[in-house]
Every structure is written in structure tokens, then in C-alpha cells.
Design an enzyme around this catalytic site. Structure first.
Site, PDB file in Angstrom:
ATOM      1  N   GLY A   1       0.834  -1.273   0.058  1.00  0.00           N
ATOM      2  CA  GLY A   1       0.016  -0.300   0.232  1.00  0.00           C
ATOM      3  C   GLY A   1       0.664   1.052  -0.021  1.00  0.00           C
ATOM      4  O   GLY A   1       1.871   1.090   0.670  1.00  0.00           O
TER       5      GLY A   1
ATOM      6  N   GLY B   1      -0.563   4.460   0.098  1.00  0.00           N
ATOM      7  CA  GLY B   1      -1.448   5.551   0.370  1.00  0.00           C
ATOM      8  C   GLY B   1      -0.485   6.617   1.701  1.00  0.00           C
ATOM      9  O   GLY B   1       0.481   6.115   1.695  1.00  0.00           O
ATOM     10  N   LEU B   2      -1.054   7.242   2.199  1.00  0.00           N
ATOM     11  CA  LEU B   2      -0.474   8.149   3.271  1.00  0.00           C
ATOM     12  C   LEU B   2       0.291   7.094   4.163  1.00  0.00           C
ATOM     13  O   LEU B   2       1.293   7.372   4.651  1.00  0.00           O
ATOM     14  CB  LEU B   2      -1.441   9.193   3.834  1.00  0.00           C
ATOM     15  CG  LEU B   2      -1.554  10.311   3.004  1.00  0.00           C
ATOM     16  CD1 LEU B   2      -2.723  11.276   3.843  1.00  0.00           C
ATOM     17  CD2 LEU B   2      -0.323  10.983   3.075  1.00  0.00           C
TER      18      LEU B   2
ATOM     19  N   ARG C   1     -20.882  12.386  11.554  1.00  0.00           N
ATOM     20  CA  ARG C   1     -21.207  11.682  10.642  1.00  0.00           C
ATOM     21  C   ARG C   1     -22.151  10.677  10.648  1.00  0.00           C
ATOM     22  O   ARG C   1     -23.055  10.737   9.821  1.00  0.00           O
ATOM     23  CB  ARG C   1     -19.911  11.203   9.715  1.00  0.00           C
ATOM     24  CG  ARG C   1     -18.976  12.133   9.211  1.00  0.00           C
ATOM     25  CD  ARG C   1     -17.809  11.620   8.669  1.00  0.00           C
ATOM     26  NE  ARG C   1     -17.103  12.593   8.029  1.00  0.00           N
ATOM     27  CZ  ARG C   1     -15.772  12.378   7.244  1.00  0.00           C
ATOM     28  NH1 ARG C   1     -15.378  11.239   7.198  1.00  0.00           N
ATOM     29  NH2 ARG C   1     -15.218  13.434   6.904  1.00  0.00           N
TER      30      ARG C   1
END
Length: 637
Positions: A40, A42-43, A330
Site C-alpha cells: 500500500g 497511500g499516506l 457523521r
């Protein structure tokens, strides 16, 4: 099996420093002898790979995209939290810690969450040093805005492109190490199996998606930073390629999965507009700083939003949650939207949306100010819908987005498999049953830049004298054989239905029965239906093409994993007889529709163990002990 969270001793504020002071170190000469696989980019993955390589370890970095920069972290828009208190509005590390614990409905570990808030301070300095163009005030100071579930402004942002800008910073750091020869990247490679040697993670089997070749890769430790599994619902805010396969294959090798049914539905997405749609578009939560959310008071109102006068609009979040209003968390905002849509007050062609209205903000602040803050989001909305949201309300709807659940990890971010670490959204560790907005980018960066570079060496220090494992080890041959056997089985099925058919069917089933709300009955039905769908998949699947370059074959493996994961999600939701955060069991609610938590019986992290094909998963419990905060009813009224 008792899980040891390995939480350090000492006061909450001292635990991370105590850990760092006592963690084992590896000298620079020995670091060159150690290999680490990071799956991975990503960040979490890029920051971890870059930082470990900078320290001197040899890193192999894997991603299924064309470039490490295409990782899905680029899609996060609104911002990244940090308790810097630049606005002098009462923020602090403790307050951020408390907001996150409360936001997660008291279903996460105190120690991990406090560390997240504590490390947030360093992240902003790190990102600024990398050149991330955060918004600034007139005098040059970094600017902040608010996000849901908090009453301070702690969110740093780069317009509506924060994830992309942070990702460019992490990507630059990664590429610097590629140039230095300390990181080797494997783009267009998908991890298909974890390799264990003597019970420890020692490598992976990957498929080269450009040639179809199966490859073996060995290392002293494996890091999974592969994101979340929201795509299990098919329609979600995630990119089409996002999947659960890396963590699911690790789960089947012995890594426990936790909080699997805690799925966040983002309240600010574009609604579905047709049956052939393959994904949903995320509009940033930051829009809720200035946009007001409403629906017509009268159900079945056929008028377009601009024709509905003010007195006939229901600003339902402001009405139900006056303290937090449009910035309610949310999970609460999404459920409230669904409740209004289900009541027949939805707007738009499919009556499946609510209004996000900027007319008041534009009147008070001027169009220029709104454009400065959200310009790219308004352009994106116009490009997709052909509607100028400066002149009429945006139409938004809840959509599957973030997964709070993931691989169970201890304080070191190590799974129940020694040598296997999980970072970012791939683990369960920081968000409890609901994630506060702008904590996702934070967790990914903090895990990669500041936590794993201490905890992975702490583990590897005990591996220096271990025998070197190469890809010739029998465990690699065994893992490769199982991968080849599965691919061959898919190709030899003579059915007539595509992998997409099964994915869409599963997604609809989960949305209706294990989505924004669940019941005992719906979950029991879902388990039966998913098992039937799996049987159908095993006989009716059709794969075109061969074992070479074949996107249908890739999809089949991912959908197969989604089917098994979907069943576990339903087991997890069924077992937890309470409502908490994003897990809303309709049987457990107040008379006015708020969640009822059961701390007496369910104040623990559910960790599930794979027991084999067709067998019921086994539940393990990690009790949550709160020494610093008091368990209270989570209210945003």
C-alpha cells in the site's frame, strides 16, 4: 486466546514517551541487513516506507495502481486535524483526545487515541516542511476550520484537496528513498497471500498485474497499509479498485479482525442517479461549515428546492441537534438524512437526497469568500451535475465511506501474527464505532511517520539473530500453490454471471440489511442470503480471458473475499446487541431515535478469528478500560 494490547505503564500523557524511552533500537549497520515489505502506498504506506528507508532499512513497496501517487488517500478532501490551538479557542491535546473518544462512542482504547492527538502536533510541522500548501490567513499564519463532532477549529486544509497535497508530500519522501536505492517499488502488483514461517510474517505472494506472473517476496516484517473495505457495498465513495483482499488473506492466516461492522456512511456525497452507476462521488464534509442542510417539511413535495419558501423548509440537524447543528458527527448526520428520506421528504429525481444550501453564507460572506474556501468542490459539482451550486442548493445523500474496523492491532500496531503490522484504515485502532472527520488523514500520517518507525524496529531487534528466510523456503511454495489453485479454479468455472453481478448483489444486500441501520432479523436474513450467494458464486461465476493480464480475474478474487467479509460483518453486527456510533441496531434506541449503548455487556473490542471454510468465526474480547474519561451518554444536542 487472550490478546495483549501491550499498553505502556504510566499516566495517559506519559505512555508514548515511556514507550519510546524503553523501546529497543537497532544500530545503523544492522538496519542494512533487514528487509521490510510495505503493501500500500497511500499516506500510511508511503510515509512508513519512506521513514523506515530513511533510517536505513531495505524496503519493498507494493501497490496495485500504476503509480504510488494514485493511492486513494488523494480522495480525502476536507482536512487534517491537529490540536495546535492556533485559533486560541480552547483546544488542547486532551480536548482532541476526548472529542475522538466521544466521537467513537467510547469504543476505542484510551492510550491509542491519546497518542493520535499527541502526535498530531508534529504532523503539521512535518507537512509544512514538505511543502504542503495549507491555507493561510492574511498575516501568513496557518488557517483552521471546524469539522463534525467538535466545537473548536482544529482542521488544517488545502482547499478541498488536502489528501492529495499530503499525498504529494509523502510521495516525494518515498521517491527520494527510491532514488537513494533504499526503496524498491512494485507498482501494478497485488498481494494475494501472506507467507508465515514458524508463525511469523516473513513475506508475501504477489501477482504482477501487467504480466500475470506470480512472484514471491521475502522480508523480516510485513506492513499492510491497504486502506478500508467500504467497497464491499459496491456503491461507495471509494475508487473501483479499493478492496479488502490483503487484510482478508491475512485474517485467514490468523490475524484477528475487529469492529468489522463499524462502517461510516458519509453524509455529504452525491446521490445515486441510476442503476448502472459504479461509484458515488464524495463532497467534502468541510462544506458543512457554511452549508445548511434541509428538506421540505411536507413529504412528497415535487417543487425544485429554490421554489420552496423558507418557512416550508426543515433544517432538521439544527432542529434536532441545536448545539452542533450542521456539524453533527457523521453517523448521526447520515442517519438523520436517511430518516427524512425514508419519511418521503427526499429531494431530487430519485427522491434520495437532501439539500446543502449556501445561500445564507453567500449573502453574509460574499460569493468570493465561499469560492476561496470551496471553489474546486463547487466546480466539481457543476462538472458532474451541470448545476451552479452558488445559485441553488447542492443535493447530497449518505454513502458508504470509511471503515472503522480492520485488523486488530496492539499498541505497537502489530496484529495477532508476529511481524505483521497494520497501519491507517487497515487497522481498527483509533476511531471506535465512528470516526470524526479529518482524523483519517491524521491517523494514516501519524501511523506511518511517527509510530511504526519506533514499533517495527522494537520488534525487529529480536529478529536480528533469526535465520534468514529466502523465497526457497517451503512455506513460499505452499502459499504460491494455494494462490495458483484459486486462480485456476476461477478460470475453470463455467458459469454465466460476472464478478460485478455478485458484487452488486452483495452490496445491495448489505446496504439494506447491514447498512445505516440493522436489526436482528435483517442480519440473520443477510447471513443466510450471503451464504447462498457464495454458493452461487462458486458455480455460476464466469471469467473471460486467461491467467495473463485479466482485470476480470482480479475482480473475482476481490469479490470472493468481499463475500466472506460481508458475512463476518453481519456476524459482528448481530453479536453486538447495542447501538453505538455507526452501528445502529433498531432494537436499541430511545423514543426520539437516538442510540442506546450497553456499557455493562459490550464495553469491549470484538476480535474475530477465522476458523476455516464453512465454520462459524470465533469471537475474542479485548475489554476496554477507561481510566481517564468517564463513560457518558454521547449527546450532541
Amino acid at each position: 486466546m487472550m490478546m495483549d494490547a501491550k499498553i505502556p505503564v504510566g499516566d495517559l500523557a506519559d505512555k508514548w514517551n515511556n514507550y519510546k524511552d524503553s523501546s529497543k533500537l537497532i544500530n545503523p549497520a544492522n538496519r542494512k541487513k533487514l528487509d521490510i515489505i510495505v503493501v500500500g502506498t497511500g499516506l500510511a504506506g508511503s510515509s512508513c516506507a519512506a521513514t523506515l528507508a530513511e533510517q536505513g532499512y531495505n524496503v519493498k513497496s507494493f501497490c496495485f495502481q500504476d503509480s504510488a501517487r494514485r493511492a486513494h488517500s488523494v480522495a480525502a478532501q476536507g482536512g487534517v486535524n491537529a490540536a495546535k490551538n492556533y485559533k486560541n479557542d480552547g483546544d488542547s491535546v486532551y480536548r482532541m483526545f476526548y472529542d475522538t473518544i466521544k466521537g467513537g462512542d467510547f469504543r476505542s482504547r484510551e492510550a491509542n487515541v491519546y497518542r493520535l492527538a499527541e502526535c498530531s502536533l508534529a504532523l503539521i510541522d512535518q507537512a509544512v516542511a514538505q511543502g504542503v500548501p495549507f491555507a493561510r490567513e492574511y498575516g501568513g499564519y496557518l488557517n483552521n476550520r471546524s469539522f463534525g463532532g467538535v466545537q473548536v477549529s482544529r482542521t488544517f486544509y488545502a482547499r478541498g484537496q488536502t489528501g492529495q497535497q499530503l499525498m504529494i508530500g509523502a510521495y516525494q519522501a518515498l521517491m527520494r528513498q527510491v532514488s537513494a536505492g533504499k526503496v524498491k517499488t512494485y507498482t501494478r502488483h497485488e498481494m494475494l497471500e501472506l507467507v508465515l514461517v514458524d508463525g511469523k510474517a516473513r513475506g508475501i505472494i504477489a501477482r504482477n498485474l501487467e504480466t500475470g506472473e506470480i512472484e514471491r517476496h521475502a522480508a523480516n516484517a510485513v506492513v499492510l497499509a491497504t486502506g478500508g473495505y467500504g467497497k464491499v457495498y459496491y456503491l461507495s465513495t471509494l475508487a473501483m479498485g479499493c478492496n479488502s483482499s490483503a487484510i482478508w488473506r491475512a485474517h485467514k492466516k490468523g490475524a484477528f479482525l475487529s469492529g468489522v461492522s463499524w462502517i461510516q456512511f458519509h453524509p455529504t456525497c452525491l446521490p445515486q442517479i441510476g442503476e448502472t452507476q459504479s461509484k458515488l462521488t464524495l463532497m467534502s464534509e468541510s462544506l458543512r461549515n457554511d452549508g445548511r442542510i434541509w428538506v421540505p417539511k411536507k413529504s412528497g413535495d415535487e417543487r425544485v428546492p429554490n421554489e420552496i419558501p423558507e418557512e416550508e423548509r426543515d433544517y432538521y440537524l439544527e432542529r434536532r441537534y441545536p448545539t452542533f447543528g450542521n456539524l453533527s458527527p457523521r453517523d448521526i448526520s447520515s442517519r438523520a438524512a436517511k430518516e427524512r428520506i425514508d419519511a418521503g421528504c427526499g429531494v431530487g429525481p430519485m427522491k434520495n437526497a437532501v439539500c446543502l444550501d449556501f445561500s445564507k453564507a453567500i449573502k453574509e460572506q460574499g460569493r468570493d469568500k465561499i469560492e476561496e474556501k470551496y471553489g474546486n468542490l463547487f466546480r466539481m459539482y457543476d462538472k458532474i451535475n451541470g448545476v451552479d451550486a452558488y445559485k441553488e442548493p447542492m443535493l447530497i445523500s449518505p454513502a458508504a465511506h470509511f471503515t472503522m474496523g480492520g485488523l486488530w492491532v496492539d499498541y505497537d500496531l502489530m496484529t495477532t501474527i508476529p511481524g505483521l503490522f497494520a497501519l491507517g484504515e487497515a487497522n481498527f485502532s483509533d476511531h471506535g464505532a465512528n470516526r470524526l472527520g479529518a482524523n483519517s488523514l491524521l491517523q494514516s500520517c501519524v501511523d506511518g511517520y511517527f509510530i511504526a518507525p519506533y514499533t517495527i524496529p522494537n520488534y525487529l531487534s529480536g529478529e536480528l539473530k533469526a535465520e534468514k528466510v529466502t523465497t526457497d523456503h517451503p512455506s513460499f511454495a505452499e502459499a504460491e500453490d494455494s494462490v495458483r489453485e484459486q486462480l485456476s479454479r476461477f478460470l475453470n468455472l463455467k458459469g454465466h454471471l460476472s464478478a460485478d453481478h455478485f458484487h452488486k448483489t452483495l452490496g445491495r444486500l448489505l446496504y439494506n440489511k447491514c447498512g445505516l441501520s440493522r436489526t436482528r432479523e435483517s442480519l440473520q436474513e443477510a447471513i443466510v442470503e450471503i451464504r447462498a450467494l457464495k454458493k452461487s458464486f462458486d458455480h455460476e461465476l464466469k471469467i473471460t480471458g486467461d491467467e495473463g493480464v485479466n482485470s476480470e480475474l482480479e475482480k473475482a478474487g476481490r469479490v470472493s473475499d468481499f463475500l466472506e467479509l460481508g458475512e463476518l460483518m453481519c456476524h459482528d453486527a448481530l453479536q453486538r446487541e447495542e447501538s453505538c456510533g455507526a452501528h445502529f441496531r433498531e432494537e436499541y434506541q430511545t423514543s426520539d431515535g437516538e442510540a442506546v449503548r450497553n456499557d455493562k455487556d459490550f464495553c469491549y473490542v470484538s476480535a474475530w478469528e477465522w476458523k476455516g471454510e464453512g465454520a462459524e468465526p470465533e469471537l475474542h474480547k479485548e475489554p476496554l478500560v477507561f481510566e481517564t474519561v468517564q463513560l457518558t451518554v454521547r449527546s450532541y444536542k
